[in-house]
Design a protein around this motif. Sequence first.
Motif, short mmCIF file in Angstrom:
data_model
loop_
_atom_site.label_atom_id
_atom_site.label_comp_id
_atom_site.label_asym_id
_atom_site.label_seq_id
_atom_site.Cartn_x
_atom_site.Cartn_y
_atom_site.Cartn_z
N GLN A 179 8.09 24.22 24.39
CA GLN A 179 7.34 23.01 24.71
C GLN A 179 5.84 23.30 24.70
N PRO A 180 5.25 23.48 23.55
CA PRO A 180 3.81 23.83 23.49
C PRO A 180 2.91 22.79 24.13
N GLU A 181 3.39 21.55 24.23
CA GLU A 181 2.58 20.50 24.86
C GLU A 181 2.36 20.74 26.34
N LEU A 182 3.20 21.60 26.96
CA LEU A 182 3.01 21.92 28.38
C LEU A 182 1.65 22.55 28.65
N ALA A 183 1.13 23.26 27.66
CA ALA A 183 -0.15 23.95 27.85
C ALA A 183 -1.26 22.97 28.22
N ASP A 184 -1.15 21.73 27.76
CA ASP A 184 -2.19 20.73 28.07
C ASP A 184 -2.30 20.48 29.57
N GLY A 185 -1.19 20.62 30.29
CA GLY A 185 -1.21 20.39 31.73
C GLY A 185 -1.60 21.61 32.54
N TYR A 186 -1.78 22.75 31.86
CA TYR A 186 -2.14 23.99 32.55
C TYR A 186 -3.37 24.59 31.89
N ASP A 187 -4.44 23.77 31.90
CA ASP A 187 -5.71 24.23 31.34
C ASP A 187 -6.41 25.15 32.33
N ASN A 188 -7.50 25.73 31.90
CA ASN A 188 -8.22 26.74 32.66
C ASN A 188 -8.83 26.16 33.93
N MET A 189 -8.27 26.52 35.09
CA MET A 189 -8.76 25.98 36.36
C MET A 189 -10.15 26.48 36.70
N TRP A 190 -10.54 27.61 36.14
CA TRP A 190 -11.90 28.10 36.39
C TRP A 190 -12.95 27.13 35.85
N ARG A 191 -12.57 26.30 34.92
CA ARG A 191 -13.53 25.36 34.34
C ARG A 191 -13.73 24.11 35.19
N LYS A 192 -12.97 23.98 36.26
CA LYS A 192 -13.20 22.86 37.17
C LYS A 192 -14.51 23.09 37.94
N PRO A 193 -15.42 22.13 37.96
CA PRO A 193 -16.67 22.31 38.70
C PRO A 193 -16.42 22.63 40.17
N ASN A 194 -17.03 23.70 40.65
CA ASN A 194 -16.82 24.11 42.05
C ASN A 194 -18.06 24.84 42.54
N HIS A 195 -19.03 24.07 42.98
CA HIS A 195 -20.28 24.66 43.46
C HIS A 195 -20.03 25.57 44.66
N ASN A 196 -19.11 25.17 45.53
CA ASN A 196 -18.83 25.98 46.71
C ASN A 196 -18.34 27.37 46.35
N MET A 197 -17.41 27.45 45.39
CA MET A 197 -16.89 28.74 44.98
C MET A 197 -17.98 29.58 44.33
N THR A 198 -18.83 28.96 43.53
CA THR A 198 -19.93 29.69 42.91
C THR A 198 -20.83 30.31 43.96
N GLU A 199 -21.17 29.54 44.98
CA GLU A 199 -22.01 30.04 46.07
C GLU A 199 -21.33 31.20 46.79
#
Length: 404
Positions: A179-199
Amino acid sequence: MAQQTANDIASVPWIDKTFILKALRNSGDEKSNVTDVTVRYAVASGENYTSTIYRVEVTLDDGRQRSLMVKGPSLGEELATFAKMAGIFWREGGMLADAIPKMEALLDAAAPNKLHRFAARCLHYGCENNVEFLVMEDLAHSGFKMADRKRGLGLRHSLLALRSLARFHAASHALLRQQPELADGYDNMWRKPNHNMTEFIQGLVQSAADVCRTWIGFEKFVDILEKLKLKIRDLCIEINDPKPDSFNVITHGDFWVNNMMFRYENGDPVEFRMVDLQISHVASPAVDLQYFLSTSVSDDVYFNHRDLLLREYLFSLEETLQLLGIKAPPREAFLAAMDEHGIMAMFGALCIKPIALTPSTPDLEASNTGDHSGIAFMYQTPRIKRWLQTTLQEFSRKGWLKEQ
């Protein structure tokens, strides 16, 4: 707000008899009615970052007792907002209720009743009255326990965890092929904006640079770390992207000791479950391996048994892929991927391991606002000092830590 401890009574209006009954009915495994629920905190303050976990003791009308785990929003407003924006409850719910059962079914079809499960069973997940939630079986009720993050995992624990991780990676790779389409639902979570984590990450790396300034012979790392501080999250983002034409899997994403549970017989760990799959994403398996090795194992295992752990992981991965009718990647390519993902080892060593070794968890909320005084103290302890000095020298020898 006062610091909560595990087993403190929690007042959570939305976790009531109606909510629990709906979860039980949704799972299809319980026909009785709920007569009473008692809600307690499952972990102490600071032991979980983006959510709050409750243990719910349920009394049924036939007198039976059940124990469930309910994950709800973080008690911190900023963290709760990030969790909702990033969709971590939906991602973990999808893993527990869809992807993992499919992975387990693939393995069971190839080798009936021979392989253990990967995670707790999910009874229900979703959003009601603007509250996102997960309802799961209580693994503690089946005898599973967390290991001590301050000690780190010994060799038996580490081998058990990595063998399970290898089967998980192999089964997820097989599922992605189907089911290669499953990959669309498990994209790179690091790319979610997270200013708090960056700090927070920058504060930890800066604290490491500051303490290197006080250690004879380690002054050379100050400038390197201060430059790394500004780009470490971007480097982690890039390395967590799946590479075309490479061996990619669904990673756990946060595979460290606090997200593992073990069942014991005669004092020995015999069964393993992973928890907190809220940032699972498609990437190289090296992401999970480098992160695990640099955050979760004991000093003895880290310095003396890493080659054994990698051999056992590869053996289990190859064995499971063969079982599923898939050719394993060449070992040379796998070892090259490990080297390419060295940034994950550095992130784990600099930003997670000090927290794991510290008895009192630092104030994450304060550090997110730029106040890093609550985390700087960690580097003053002898064990963390020894850890940081040794790993900095190791990373430098490997060429991972160099002038940027």
